[in-house]
Design a protein around this motif. Structure first.
Motif, mmCIF file in Angstrom:
data_model
loop_
_atom_site.group_PDB
_atom_site.id
_atom_site.type_symbol
_atom_site.label_atom_id
_atom_site.label_comp_id
_atom_site.label_asym_id
_atom_site.label_seq_id
_atom_site.Cartn_x
_atom_site.Cartn_y
_atom_site.Cartn_z
ATOM 1 N N GLY A 34 -8.529 3.599 11.398
ATOM 2 C CA GLY A 34 -8.857 4.507 11.082
ATOM 3 C C GLY A 34 -7.383 5.952 11.647
ATOM 4 O O GLY A 34 -7.954 7.370 11.042
ATOM 5 N N ARG A 35 -6.080 5.549 11.696
ATOM 6 C CA ARG A 35 -5.059 5.497 12.015
ATOM 7 C C ARG A 35 -4.836 6.691 10.686
ATOM 8 O O ARG A 35 -5.291 5.765 9.719
ATOM 9 N N PRO A 36 -3.852 7.266 10.448
ATOM 10 C CA PRO A 36 -2.863 8.157 9.457
ATOM 11 C C PRO A 36 -2.218 6.427 8.120
ATOM 12 O O PRO A 36 -2.010 6.111 8.695
ATOM 13 N N THR A 37 -2.696 6.277 6.514
ATOM 14 C CA THR A 37 -2.735 5.332 6.629
ATOM 15 C C THR A 37 -1.854 5.961 5.005
ATOM 16 O O THR A 37 -2.865 6.923 4.205
ATOM 17 N N PRO A 38 -0.750 5.575 4.307
ATOM 18 C CA PRO A 38 -0.744 5.739 2.934
ATOM 19 C C PRO A 38 -2.306 5.687 2.008
ATOM 20 O O PRO A 38 -3.040 4.589 2.154
ATOM 21 N N ALA A 39 -2.079 6.803 0.735
ATOM 22 C CA ALA A 39 -3.515 6.029 0.270
ATOM 23 C C ALA A 39 -3.782 4.523 -0.262
ATOM 24 O O ALA A 39 -4.077 4.338 -0.806
ATOM 25 N N TRP A 40 -2.134 3.997 -1.374
ATOM 26 C CA TRP A 40 -2.331 2.879 -1.784
ATOM 27 C C TRP A 40 -2.797 1.854 -0.547
ATOM 28 O O TRP A 40 -3.765 1.090 -1.251
ATOM 29 N N LEU A 41 -2.476 1.856 0.518
ATOM 30 C CA LEU A 41 -3.148 0.777 1.737
ATOM 31 C C LEU A 41 -4.550 1.460 1.771
ATOM 32 O O LEU A 41 -4.897 0.054 1.914
ATOM 33 N N ARG A 42 -5.198 2.136 1.861
ATOM 34 C CA ARG A 42 -6.521 1.945 1.582
ATOM 35 C C ARG A 42 -7.331 1.762 0.889
ATOM 36 O O ARG A 42 -7.917 0.836 0.475
ATOM 37 N N SER A 160 -0.743 -10.370 -1.664
ATOM 38 C CA SER A 160 -1.069 -10.373 -2.331
ATOM 39 C C SER A 160 -1.951 -8.903 -4.283
ATOM 40 O O SER A 160 -0.580 -8.217 -4.471
ATOM 41 N N ALA A 161 -2.869 -8.507 -2.772
ATOM 42 C CA ALA A 161 -3.317 -7.181 -3.909
ATOM 43 C C ALA A 161 -2.535 -5.673 -3.237
ATOM 44 O O ALA A 161 -2.823 -4.798 -3.530
ATOM 45 N N ILE A 162 -2.113 -5.635 -1.791
ATOM 46 C CA ILE A 162 -2.258 -4.529 -0.942
ATOM 47 C C ILE A 162 -0.548 -4.328 -1.113
ATOM 48 O O ILE A 162 -0.095 -3.546 -1.731
ATOM 49 N N LEU A 163 -0.133 -5.537 -0.303
ATOM 50 C CA LEU A 163 2.134 -5.416 -0.215
ATOM 51 C C LEU A 163 2.590 -5.497 -1.194
ATOM 52 O O LEU A 163 4.312 -5.438 -1.302
ATOM 53 N N ALA A 164 2.376 -6.877 -2.114
ATOM 54 C CA ALA A 164 3.476 -7.488 -2.950
ATOM 55 C C ALA A 164 4.410 -6.335 -3.736
ATOM 56 O O ALA A 164 5.197 -6.932 -3.335
ATOM 57 N N PRO A 165 3.744 -5.868 -4.142
ATOM 58 C CA PRO A 165 4.184 -4.906 -5.573
ATOM 59 C C PRO A 165 5.197 -4.029 -4.731
ATOM 60 O O PRO A 165 5.645 -3.731 -5.853
ATOM 61 N N ARG A 166 4.968 -3.571 -3.781
ATOM 62 C CA ARG A 166 5.879 -2.600 -2.530
ATOM 63 C C ARG A 166 6.975 -3.467 -1.191
ATOM 64 O O ARG A 166 7.438 -2.906 -1.600
ATOM 65 N N TRP A 167 6.630 -4.841 -1.568
ATOM 66 C CA TRP A 167 7.329 -4.897 -0.964
ATOM 67 C C TRP A 167 9.029 -4.907 -1.132
ATOM 68 O O TRP A 167 10.170 -5.063 0.138
ATOM 69 N N PRO A 168 9.563 -4.891 -2.199
ATOM 70 C CA PRO A 168 10.402 -4.870 -2.542
ATOM 71 C C PRO A 168 11.384 -3.411 -1.795
ATOM 72 O O PRO A 168 12.294 -2.955 -1.212
ATOM 73 N N ARG A 169 11.013 -2.299 -1.987
ATOM 74 C CA ARG A 169 11.251 -1.718 -1.840
ATOM 75 C C ARG A 169 11.158 -1.129 -0.040
ATOM 76 O O ARG A 169 11.952 -0.518 0.375
ATOM 77 N N LEU A 170 10.000 -1.484 0.596
ATOM 78 C CA LEU A 170 9.799 -1.557 1.972
ATOM 79 C C LEU A 170 10.579 -3.149 2.095
ATOM 80 O O LEU A 170 11.866 -2.528 3.242
ATOM 81 N N ARG A 171 10.801 -3.429 2.150
ATOM 82 C CA ARG A 171 12.132 -4.801 2.223
ATOM 83 C C ARG A 171 13.511 -4.099 2.365
ATOM 84 O O ARG A 171 14.442 -4.018 3.292
ATOM 85 N N ALA A 172 13.866 -3.014 1.167
ATOM 86 C CA ALA A 172 15.597 -2.275 1.251
ATOM 87 C C ALA A 172 15.364 -1.428 2.296
ATOM 88 O O ALA A 172 16.488 -1.329 2.958
ATOM 89 N N VAL A 173 14.397 -0.291 2.818
ATOM 90 C CA VAL A 173 13.903 0.021 4.001
ATOM 91 C C VAL A 173 15.041 -1.053 4.881
ATOM 92 O O VAL A 173 15.703 -0.316 5.225
ATOM 93 N N LEU A 174 13.877 -1.782 5.292
ATOM 94 C CA LEU A 174 14.553 -2.760 6.259
ATOM 95 C C LEU A 174 15.359 -3.362 6.466
ATOM 96 O O LEU A 174 16.151 -3.102 7.505
ATOM 97 N N GLU A 175 16.043 -3.521 5.155
ATOM 98 C CA GLU A 175 17.243 -3.991 4.920
ATOM 99 C C GLU A 175 18.937 -2.761 5.862
ATOM 100 O O GLU A 175 19.451 -3.417 6.283
ATOM 101 N N THR A 176 18.309 -1.814 5.325
ATOM 102 C CA THR A 176 19.197 -0.746 5.421
ATOM 103 C C THR A 176 18.924 -0.830 7.203
ATOM 104 O O THR A 176 20.486 -0.133 7.411
#
Length: 356
Positions: A34-42, A160-176
């Motif tokens: 129940g913590r605050p989360t991005p709308a796309w995750l919910r 596949s449903a939640i994170l795969a479409p956003r992983w490239p953007r997330l991974r860029a933040v992590l790699e940075t």
């Protein structure tokens, strides 16, 4: 607060990893708690089939105060694939799974070591546990696939449903983040850089305290120290720890720099606003897409991530990056199999706000 044993040798040999499965499980924990989360995750969670949600709800139960470590295996390398991590979930040894089942399900006695590490009384540890399913009982009796298989299948669907479409953007933040940390390690030494990552200002040469809502006391361990940045919205100082196979390796999960980029993402992964066009020098010298590409690599970023951010083709981004590189405005750094692009000092002066 997490108390963890850290020797000089473990600090000096620490390594980083970027784990897709860790992000998926953390996202599911955020939704379930129940913590605050991005709308796309919910929204992604609500769109999962009921059967998949039921498996994950049983596996990630906030009332238990424990997520079994087998769903976030400590990666053996710096950039594991989601497929390799899900296979590690399937391959969890029977004895390790059995021990973890007893931590959060009413199967056998709750391990004394678990309650002691969490600072629970034995009665508290018993009270947090939930009732096992028939599959849990089969796993307890020696058939780990009865739990590990459905768990991996459900996590794969959620990925596949939640994170795969956003992983490239997330991974860029992590790699940075990792690039920044390793660059600092070269400047100040590995030990100092690692202590900075985990904010262990009170390290006494043998152990340190990590800020965390979780209570734990992790005694001596002879494994590796693995550092895993997290790009999901967590508290600025909100560390967690995952124990590896044999409980030797320890993975410390810490909030990544630049993770706030997710707050501006819309529901659709490609509907990401392009960088604002500056009114100063750069807009005059580099109008249009080329200026947008240059501003998009203010921090080290892969070309395909720039393409996703600007909603243009990879070929277009590659064309502009090559010309920016020749002009001395962009430099490239190879990290693993990926090339990250970042502005040069000259480009930073051009992109700086015009203060005159």
């Amino acid at each position: 607060m997490i108390r963890i044993s850290l020797t000089t040798a473990q600090l000096a040999t620490a390594r980083f990893t970027v784990s897709p499965l860790l992000h998926l499980v953390t996202g599911l924990v955020l939704v379930r708690s129940g913590r605050p989360t991005p709308a796309w995750l919910r929204q992604g969670w609500c769109a999962l089939p009921p059967g998949t949600r039921a498996v994950l709800e049983h596996l990630i139960d906030p009332s238990v105060h424990y997520v079994p470590d087998f769903v976030t295996p400590v990666p053996p390398g710096p950039r594991p694939s989601i497929e390799s991590e899900l296979q590690a979930v399937r391959d969890v040894p029977a004895d390790r799974l059995r021990m973890q089942l007893s931590c959060y399900l009413r199967l056998g006695k709750v391990p004394r070591g678990y309650t002691a590490a969490r600072g629970y009384t034995h009665a508290e540890g018993e009270g947090f546990r939930s009732d096992p399913t028939a599959a849990d009982r089969r796993a307890w009796d020696g058939d780990p696939a009865a739990v590990s298989g459905p768990s991996a299948d459900a996590l794969a669907q959620a990925w596949s449903a939640i994170l795969a479409p956003r992983w490239p953007r997330l991974r860029a933040v992590l790699e940075t983040d990792v690039l920044h940390r390793t660059t600092r390690a070269a400047a100040v030494g590995v030990t100092r850089a690692v202590l900075d990552v985990i904010e262990a200002v009170d390290w006494d040469g043998a152990s340190a305290d990590l800020a965390s809502p979780v209570r734990a006391d992790i005694g001596e361990h002879d494994g590796a120290l693995v550092l895993a940045p997290l790009a999901l919205p967590v508290a600025p100082r909100d560390f967690t720890v995952v124990m590896g196979p044999g409980f030797g390796d320890v993975m410390v999960v810490y909030p990544a720099r630049g993770r706030g980029v997710l707050r501006s993402q819309s529901t659709h992964p490609r509907a990401v606003a392009a960088p604002d066009r500056a009114d100063g020098t750069l807009a005059t010298l580099l109008p249009g897409t080329r200026g947008d590409v240059l501003r998009a690599v203010a921090t080290p970023t892969a070309g395909h991530v720039v393409a996703t951010t600007l909603a243009v083709s990879a070929a277009t981004v590659s064309y502009h990056l090559e010309r920016l590189r020749r002009a001395g405005l962009v430099q490239a750094h190879r990290r693993g199999k990926e090339v990250l692009y970042v502005q040069t000092d000259t480009a930073r002066r051009l992109t700086a706000p015009d203060l005159t």
